[in-house]
Write a protein that holds these residues in place. Structure first.
Motif, PDB file in Angstrom:
ATOM      1  N   UNK A  96      -0.347  16.053  48.244  1.00  0.00           N
ATOM      2  CA  UNK A  96       0.549  14.998  48.713  1.00  0.00           C
ATOM      3  C   UNK A  96       1.950  15.170  48.134  1.00  0.00           C
ATOM      4  N   UNK A  97       2.378  16.429  47.989  1.00  0.00           N
ATOM      5  CA  UNK A  97       3.672  16.745  47.379  1.00  0.00           C
ATOM      6  C   UNK A  97       4.570  17.462  48.381  1.00  0.00           C
ATOM      7  N   UNK A  98       5.788  17.006  48.483  1.00  0.00           N
ATOM      8  CA  UNK A  98       6.784  17.686  49.323  1.00  0.00           C
ATOM      9  C   UNK A  98       7.614  18.574  48.407  1.00  0.00           C
ATOM     10  N   UNK A  99       7.745  19.843  48.813  1.00  0.00           N
ATOM     11  CA  UNK A  99       8.415  20.816  47.960  1.00  0.00           C
ATOM     12  C   UNK A  99       9.538  21.526  48.691  1.00  0.00           C
ATOM     13  N   UNK A 100      10.450  22.045  47.902  1.00  0.00           N
ATOM     14  CA  UNK A 100      11.457  22.986  48.367  1.00  0.00           C
ATOM     15  C   UNK A 100      11.101  24.330  47.743  1.00  0.00           C
ATOM     16  N   UNK A 101      10.983  25.348  48.575  1.00  0.00           N
ATOM     17  CA  UNK A 101      10.616  26.671  48.069  1.00  0.00           C
ATOM     18  C   UNK A 101      11.809  27.339  47.403  1.00  0.00           C
ATOM     19  N   UNK A 102      11.529  28.011  46.286  1.00  0.00           N
ATOM     20  CA  UNK A 102      12.570  28.685  45.509  1.00  0.00           C
ATOM     21  C   UNK A 102      12.448  30.198  45.558  1.00  0.00           C
ATOM     22  N   UNK A 103      11.512  30.728  46.315  1.00  0.00           N
ATOM     23  CA  UNK A 103      11.346  32.170  46.423  1.00  0.00           C
ATOM     24  C   UNK A 103       9.896  32.576  46.236  1.00  0.00           C
ATOM     25  N   UNK A 104       9.668  33.841  46.407  1.00  0.00           N
ATOM     26  CA  UNK A 104       8.311  34.384  46.298  1.00  0.00           C
ATOM     27  C   UNK A 104       7.872  34.442  44.842  1.00  0.00           C
ATOM     28  N   UNK A 105       6.651  33.991  44.567  1.00  0.00           N
ATOM     29  CA  UNK A 105       6.079  34.060  43.222  1.00  0.00           C
ATOM     30  C   UNK A 105       5.189  35.289  43.086  1.00  0.00           C
ATOM     31  N   UNK A 106       4.329  35.506  44.064  1.00  0.00           N
ATOM     32  CA  UNK A 106       3.426  36.645  43.989  1.00  0.00           C
ATOM     33  C   UNK A 106       2.707  36.888  45.293  1.00  0.00           C
TER      34      UNK A 106
END
Length: 137
Positions: A96-106
């Protein structure tokens, strides 16, 4: 190869066999009646390593496999969505979390279960999250 397909999805026949089709180099499931090839490819899992300030958001699994263990919010990609959309959707569905992506992690390949994991770094837009509302049956 595991013949976990019982019927041809094109003609309905139950005459499936494992063979290497002409022009291919891998065993495939082929319908002996209509000749349709049933490809079985890895599943893509999209997810997110979510942060809020100096904290990480984790989910506790409520279903098998791995019931009760902690994990990042992630799940299978759907047709007609980008990998980024899948990661954001799964994060919302699972936490139930809205996120902004900051780039590829893995990017991880797990051949024994035929999964490919694509995980992004992301941050909460607001400090709002909660348990999944999915009703598993």
């Amino acid at each position: 190869m595991n013949l976990n397909i019982n019927y041809c999805s094109y003609c309905g026949a139950d005459q499936l066999a494992e063979e290497i089709p002409a022009g291919d180099n891998m065993p495939r499931i082929v319908c002996s009646q209509c000749g349709s090839i049933h490809y079985q490819n890895p599943k893509i899992v999209a997810g997110c390593l979510v942060t809020w300030q100096d904290q990480v958001l984790l989910c506790r699994r409520a279903i098998e496999p791995r019931y009760g263990l902690w994990t990042m919010p992630a799940g299978f990609m759907e047709n007609n969505e980008s990998i980024e959309e899948a990661a954001c959707r799964e994060t919302f569905e699972e936490a139930q979390a809205r996120v902004t992506l900051d780039g590829l992690y893995g990017f991880y390949s797990i051949p024994r279960i035929s999964h490919v994991y694509v995980l992004f770094r992301g941050h909460l837009d607001k400090q709002e999250f909660g348990p999944a509302v999915k009703a598993w049956r």
